[in-house]
Design a protein around this motif. Structure first.
Motif, PDB file in Angstrom:
ATOM      1  N   GLY A  52       0.803  -1.217   0.000  1.00 21.72           N
ATOM      2  CA  GLY A  52       0.000   0.000   0.000  1.00 21.72           C
ATOM      3  C   GLY A  52       0.835   1.267   0.000  1.00 21.72           C
ATOM      4  O   GLY A  52       0.437   2.287  -0.557  1.00 21.72           O
ATOM      5  N   SER A  68      -9.023   5.452   0.942  1.00 17.67           N
ATOM      6  CA  SER A  68      -8.417   4.339   1.670  1.00 17.67           C
ATOM      7  C   SER A  68      -7.784   3.344   0.712  1.00 17.67           C
ATOM      8  O   SER A  68      -8.143   3.275  -0.457  1.00 17.67           O
ATOM      9  CB  SER A  68      -9.473   3.622   2.521  1.00 17.67           C
ATOM     10  N   THR A  70      -7.055  -0.762   1.076  1.00 16.51           N
ATOM     11  CA  THR A  70      -7.248  -1.927   1.942  1.00 16.51           C
ATOM     12  C   THR A  70      -7.085  -3.220   1.153  1.00 16.51           C
ATOM     13  O   THR A  70      -7.529  -3.309   0.013  1.00 16.51           O
ATOM     14  CB  THR A  70      -8.654  -1.931   2.578  1.00 16.51           C
ATOM     15  N   GLN A  72      -8.283  -6.790   0.242  1.00 19.12           N
ATOM     16  CA  GLN A  72      -9.585  -7.450   0.294  1.00 19.12           C
ATOM     17  C   GLN A  72      -9.511  -8.696  -0.578  1.00 19.12           C
ATOM     18  O   GLN A  72      -9.280  -8.602  -1.777  1.00 19.12           O
ATOM     19  CB  GLN A  72     -10.672  -6.503  -0.206  1.00 19.12           C
ATOM     20  N   LEU A  76      -5.990  -5.610  -3.819  1.00 21.32           N
ATOM     21  CA  LEU A  76      -5.763  -4.386  -3.065  1.00 21.32           C
ATOM     22  C   LEU A  76      -6.789  -3.379  -3.580  1.00 21.32           C
ATOM     23  O   LEU A  76      -6.790  -3.043  -4.764  1.00 21.32           O
ATOM     24  CB  LEU A  76      -4.339  -3.887  -3.313  1.00 21.32           C
TER      25      LEU A  76
END
Length: 127
Positions: A52, A68, A70, A72, A76
């Motif tokens: 990230g 954001s 995140t 998942q 990404l």
């Protein structure tokens, strides 16, 4: 005396109508705003996901703001305020990430999660 009551009543009705119009405009603007997101997935299963921080660095260097980043499932997911931001981010990431990743635009159509996230993110202070 009757003229004052009539003037006061008209003023009250005018202010109420103006307040209602402002509330409707605010509601319309809130409903029109749609979140957008990008999902970055590796093409092959043995390819690792980009971290990230490197994604943040590439987007920040190009002046693209995001909400954001995140992980998942096997992707990404990067959330943006608008589809224009996500399209610009897709162009930047297509240029900067090495080959071997699929970068897909995703429009978030679910209105209920948007309302829930807006309620959750809004500061509620009592007292």
């Amino acid at each position: 005396m009757g003229l004052q009551n009539m003037t006061l009543r008209r003023f009250t009705l005018s202010m109420s109508a103006l307040l209602l119009l402002c509330a409707l405009l605010w509601l319309w603007a809130a409903l029109e705003q749609q979140e957008s997101s990008l999902a970055i997935r590796p093409v092959t299963p043995n390819t690792s996901m980009p971290d990230g921080f490197s994604i943040w660095h590439h987007l920040d260097a190009n002046g693209i703001r995001f909400k954001s980043i995140t992980p998942q499932d096997d992707a990404l997911v990067i959330k943006f305020e608008s589809s224009e931001q996500s399209a610009a981010a897709k162009e930047v990431l297509d240029r900067s990430l090495p080959h071997g990743y699929v970068i897909a635009l995703q429009e978030d159509d679910a209105i209920a999660p948007q309302w829930l996230s807006r309620l959750r993110d809004a500061p509620h202070r009592l007292g």
